[in-house]
Design a protein around this motif. Structure first.
Motif, PDB file in Angstrom:
ATOM      1  N   MET A   1      13.540   8.451  17.592  1.00  0.00           N
ATOM      2  CA  MET A   1      12.517   8.475  17.727  1.00  0.00           C
ATOM      3  C   MET A   1      12.130   6.635  18.152  1.00  0.00           C
ATOM      4  SD  MET A   1       8.789   9.601  15.946  1.00  0.00           S
ATOM      5  CE  MET A   1       7.392  10.171  16.930  1.00  0.00           C
ATOM      6  N   ARG A   2      11.528   6.499  18.916  1.00  0.00           N
ATOM      7  CA  ARG A   2      10.657   5.238  19.366  1.00  0.00           C
ATOM      8  C   ARG A   2       9.153   5.098  19.358  1.00  0.00           C
ATOM      9  NH1 ARG A   2      13.534   3.885  24.322  1.00  0.00           N
ATOM     10  NH2 ARG A   2      15.951   3.544  23.082  1.00  0.00           N
ATOM     11  N   VAL A   3       9.220   4.391  18.646  1.00  0.00           N
ATOM     12  CA  VAL A   3       7.586   4.196  19.125  1.00  0.00           C
ATOM     13  C   VAL A   3       6.845   2.314  19.647  1.00  0.00           C
ATOM     14  CG1 VAL A   3       5.554   4.780  17.455  1.00  0.00           C
ATOM     15  CG2 VAL A   3       7.220   6.119  16.947  1.00  0.00           C
ATOM     16  N   LEU A   4       6.054   2.547  19.708  1.00  0.00           N
ATOM     17  CA  LEU A   4       5.267   1.208  20.034  1.00  0.00           C
ATOM     18  C   LEU A   4       3.839   1.924  19.162  1.00  0.00           C
ATOM     19  CD1 LEU A   4       5.034  -1.375  22.166  1.00  0.00           C
ATOM     20  CD2 LEU A   4       3.401   0.471  23.379  1.00  0.00           C
ATOM     21  N   GLY A   5       3.975   0.676  18.840  1.00  0.00           N
ATOM     22  CA  GLY A   5       2.723   0.175  17.650  1.00  0.00           C
ATOM     23  C   GLY A   5       2.139  -0.656  18.866  1.00  0.00           C
ATOM     24  N   VAL A   6       0.342   0.020  18.844  1.00  0.00           N
ATOM     25  CA  VAL A   6      -0.235  -1.423  19.527  1.00  0.00           C
ATOM     26  C   VAL A   6      -1.146  -1.668  18.365  1.00  0.00           C
ATOM     27  CG1 VAL A   6      -2.522  -1.831  21.487  1.00  0.00           C
ATOM     28  CG2 VAL A   6       0.575  -0.463  21.970  1.00  0.00           C
ATOM     29  N   ASP A   7      -2.061  -2.589  17.975  1.00  0.00           N
ATOM     30  CA  ASP A   7      -2.907  -3.236  17.074  1.00  0.00           C
ATOM     31  C   ASP A   7      -3.995  -3.874  17.909  1.00  0.00           C
ATOM     32  OD1 ASP A   7      -4.396  -4.401  14.852  1.00  0.00           O
ATOM     33  OD2 ASP A   7      -3.413  -6.192  15.009  1.00  0.00           O
ATOM     34  N   PRO A   8      -5.144  -2.749  18.890  1.00  0.00           N
ATOM     35  CA  PRO A   8      -5.777  -3.487  19.666  1.00  0.00           C
ATOM     36  C   PRO A   8      -6.162  -5.004  19.652  1.00  0.00           C
ATOM     37  CG  PRO A   8      -6.755  -1.576  19.147  1.00  0.00           C
ATOM     38  CD  PRO A   8      -5.486  -1.465  18.229  1.00  0.00           C
ATOM     39  N   GLY A   9      -6.838  -6.043  20.456  1.00  0.00           N
ATOM     40  CA  GLY A   9      -7.523  -6.789  20.761  1.00  0.00           C
ATOM     41  C   GLY A   9      -7.701  -7.714  22.191  1.00  0.00           C
ATOM     42  N   LEU A  10      -8.751  -8.079  22.959  1.00  0.00           N
ATOM     43  CA  LEU A  10      -8.554  -8.897  23.861  1.00  0.00           C
ATOM     44  C   LEU A  10      -7.946  -9.963  23.866  1.00  0.00           C
ATOM     45  CD1 LEU A  10     -12.161  -8.123  25.273  1.00  0.00           C
ATOM     46  CD2 LEU A  10     -10.094  -7.681  25.661  1.00  0.00           C
ATOM     47  N   THR A  11      -8.421 -10.334  22.031  1.00  0.00           N
ATOM     48  CA  THR A  11      -7.425 -12.202  22.566  1.00  0.00           C
ATOM     49  C   THR A  11      -5.931 -12.392  22.275  1.00  0.00           C
ATOM     50  OG1 THR A  11      -9.816 -13.121  22.043  1.00  0.00           O
ATOM     51  CG2 THR A  11      -7.902 -14.636  21.253  1.00  0.00           C
ATOM     52  N   ARG A  12      -5.683 -11.486  21.258  1.00  0.00           N
ATOM     53  CA  ARG A  12      -4.387 -10.493  21.022  1.00  0.00           C
ATOM     54  C   ARG A  12      -4.253  -9.223  20.338  1.00  0.00           C
ATOM     55  NH1 ARG A  12      -5.694 -15.205  17.495  1.00  0.00           N
ATOM     56  NH2 ARG A  12      -6.824 -12.927  15.608  1.00  0.00           N
ATOM     57  N   CYS A  13      -3.035  -8.512  21.741  1.00  0.00           N
ATOM     58  CA  CYS A  13      -3.335  -7.745  21.039  1.00  0.00           C
ATOM     59  C   CYS A  13      -1.324  -7.170  20.650  1.00  0.00           C
ATOM     60  CB  CYS A  13      -3.076  -6.589  22.531  1.00  0.00           C
ATOM     61  SG  CYS A  13      -3.008  -5.337  22.639  1.00  0.00           S
ATOM     62  N   GLY A  14      -1.401  -7.233  19.423  1.00  0.00           N
ATOM     63  CA  GLY A  14      -0.558  -7.175  18.464  1.00  0.00           C
ATOM     64  C   GLY A  14       0.345  -5.209  19.721  1.00  0.00           C
ATOM     65  N   VAL A  15       1.475  -5.783  19.747  1.00  0.00           N
ATOM     66  CA  VAL A  15       2.660  -4.423  20.164  1.00  0.00           C
ATOM     67  C   VAL A  15       4.002  -4.838  19.228  1.00  0.00           C
ATOM     68  CG1 VAL A  15       1.352  -4.147  22.494  1.00  0.00           C
ATOM     69  CG2 VAL A  15       3.659  -6.349  22.124  1.00  0.00           C
ATOM     70  N   GLY A  16       4.513  -3.970  19.133  1.00  0.00           N
ATOM     71  CA  GLY A  16       5.760  -3.507  18.172  1.00  0.00           C
ATOM     72  C   GLY A  16       6.366  -2.357  18.338  1.00  0.00           C
ATOM     73  N   VAL A  17       7.776  -2.586  18.106  1.00  0.00           N
ATOM     74  CA  VAL A  17       8.065  -1.185  19.153  1.00  0.00           C
ATOM     75  C   VAL A  17       9.275  -1.142  17.591  1.00  0.00           C
ATOM     76  CG1 VAL A  17      10.041  -0.134  20.110  1.00  0.00           C
ATOM     77  CG2 VAL A  17       8.653  -1.517  21.411  1.00  0.00           C
ATOM     78  N   VAL A  18       9.526   0.546  17.077  1.00  0.00           N
ATOM     79  CA  VAL A  18      10.174   0.443  16.038  1.00  0.00           C
ATOM     80  C   VAL A  18      10.892   2.125  16.023  1.00  0.00           C
ATOM     81  CG1 VAL A  18      10.222   1.390  13.379  1.00  0.00           C
ATOM     82  CG2 VAL A  18       8.991  -0.492  14.414  1.00  0.00           C
ATOM     83  N   GLU A  19      12.173   1.952  16.102  1.00  0.00           N
ATOM     84  CA  GLU A  19      12.849   3.132  15.914  1.00  0.00           C
ATOM     85  C   GLU A  19      13.464   3.491  14.816  1.00  0.00           C
ATOM     86  OE1 GLU A  19      15.517   1.699  20.447  1.00  0.00           O
ATOM     87  OE2 GLU A  19      16.231   2.042  18.141  1.00  0.00           O
ATOM     88  N   GLY A  20      13.410   4.568  14.383  1.00  0.00           N
ATOM     89  CA  GLY A  20      14.384   5.326  13.299  1.00  0.00           C
ATOM     90  C   GLY A  20      13.761   7.380  14.004  1.00  0.00           C
ATOM     91  N   VAL A  21      14.163   7.773  12.127  1.00  0.00           N
ATOM     92  CA  VAL A  21      13.153   8.561  11.728  1.00  0.00           C
ATOM     93  C   VAL A  21      12.837   9.271  10.583  1.00  0.00           C
ATOM     94  CG1 VAL A  21      14.927  10.139  13.678  1.00  0.00           C
ATOM     95  CG2 VAL A  21      15.445   9.829  10.937  1.00  0.00           C
ATOM     96  N   ALA A  22      11.557   9.060   9.851  1.00  0.00           N
ATOM     97  CA  ALA A  22      11.398   9.510   8.467  1.00  0.00           C
ATOM     98  C   ALA A  22      12.685   9.479   7.377  1.00  0.00           C
ATOM     99  CB  ALA A  22      10.008  10.863   8.149  1.00  0.00           C
ATOM    100  N   GLY A  23      12.706   8.988   6.748  1.00  0.00           N
ATOM    101  CA  GLY A  23      13.519   8.922   5.610  1.00  0.00           C
ATOM    102  C   GLY A  23      15.128   8.479   5.724  1.00  0.00           C
ATOM    103  N   ARG A  24      15.301   7.307   7.051  1.00  0.00           N
ATOM    104  CA  ARG A  24      16.313   7.123   7.594  1.00  0.00           C
ATOM    105  C   ARG A  24      15.816   5.629   7.379  1.00  0.00           C
ATOM    106  NH1 ARG A  24      19.763   9.996  10.622  1.00  0.00           N
ATOM    107  NH2 ARG A  24      20.409  11.723   9.919  1.00  0.00           N
ATOM    108  N   PRO A  25      16.902   4.702   7.515  1.00  0.00           N
ATOM    109  CA  PRO A  25      16.153   2.856   7.540  1.00  0.00           C
ATOM    110  C   PRO A  25      15.955   2.474   9.148  1.00  0.00           C
ATOM    111  CG  PRO A  25      17.980   3.445   6.291  1.00  0.00           C
ATOM    112  CD  PRO A  25      17.668   4.420   6.865  1.00  0.00           C
ATOM    113  N   LEU A  26      15.032   2.349   8.853  1.00  0.00           N
ATOM    114  CA  LEU A  26      13.832   2.165  10.524  1.00  0.00           C
ATOM    115  C   LEU A  26      14.522   0.670  11.124  1.00  0.00           C
ATOM    116  CD1 LEU A  26      10.053   2.951   9.601  1.00  0.00           C
ATOM    117  CD2 LEU A  26      12.168   4.739  10.659  1.00  0.00           C
TER     118      LEU A  26
END
Lengths: 177, 177
Positions: A1-26
């Protein structure tokens, strides 16, 4: 599972992509910040956020986008911009039929640190450890975006089971889910 | 000058197109409401709002889009959806390089009724009179969208003069505008 996390903001909008499944290293697949200049008009800042999010979706093709749920109780001066940037992120994902999940800041903190009241440094430290990074991602918005993605991967199985249970219950009662 | 007024909302997003210039009788070119079902997911509601606004832009090709400025002090339960719907409207306009103007509810009420504290009925009555309609547009969101467009047409000349004065002042002081 590949998830894009978004910490929304106008001046700085954080974006991060994490791959993995629950119970395994990400694994971290990418992290960054979409920035827009404070002296640009609001409407054009939203277009710039849209362009930035689209690039991340094009490059990483996530299975899901996890966005921070914005509350209006927060800092009154910044909350409107945050709500509007989050709307753009949700819109970009939904237009591509990518599922969107919302998580509150305390859900995210609780997921990665065990406490819903953890501070930024603690969240950054746990993101660094969980993704086996050399140093906490900077700025904090980038680390928060990764924390959102981790939170979603860990919460998703429970949420799915809950949704299935609700659907089954409704079907039993004769109301299609 | 053709202005699309947008009274942002997720359940009902009022839209109204007014043509004219300050000091001359105004004409209504269209009025309506973009609706999204409350039981639809937030991200898909935003996509539906986008689709609706795009249709109005395609059909009416406005010179400007006037959107209600949302304040976070208002009703906490609905303000986030309102902020997010307004973000979608601004985004749609700015993507087409159509100028976006924001007006506060009290600016709009003051423009069409003479009082920033006028109620919905008073705004509806004045919109009906100013656009020479047979009856007030329903629902109130549609009338509010027309009031926004009227407010913009009437305020735009003053705003332009103000911007020109500021620019001239900056140039005089040796700082290019």
């Amino acid at each position: 599972m590949r998830v894009l996390g978004v910490d929304p903001g106008l001046t700085r909008c954080g974006v991060g992509v994490v791959e993995g499944v629950a119970g395994r290293p990400l694994t971290m697949a990418g992290v960054g910040v979409v920035r827009t200049p404070p002296d640009m008009g609001l409407a054009h800042r939203l277009v710039a956020v849209e362009r930035g999010i689209e690039q991340w979706l094009d490059e990483h093709r996530p299975d899901c986008v996890a966005v921070e749920r914005v509350f209006s109780q927060h800092n009154v001066r910044t909350v409107m911009g945050t709500a509007q940037a989050s709307a753009v992120a949700m819109l970009c994902a939904a237009r591509r039929d990518i599922p969107v999940a919302l998580h509150t800041p305390s859900e995210v903190k609780a997921a990665v640190t065990g406490s819903g009241r953890a501070d930024k440094a603690q969240v950054g430290a746990m993101v660094t450890r969980l993704l086996r990074l050399d140093a906490p991602p900077k700025p904090a918005d980038a680390a928060d975006a990764l924390a959102l993605a981790i939170c979603h991967i860990w919460r998703a199985p429970a949420q799915n089971r809950l949704q299935q249970a609700v659907a089954a219950h409704r079907t039993l009662k004769g109301r299609p889910a």
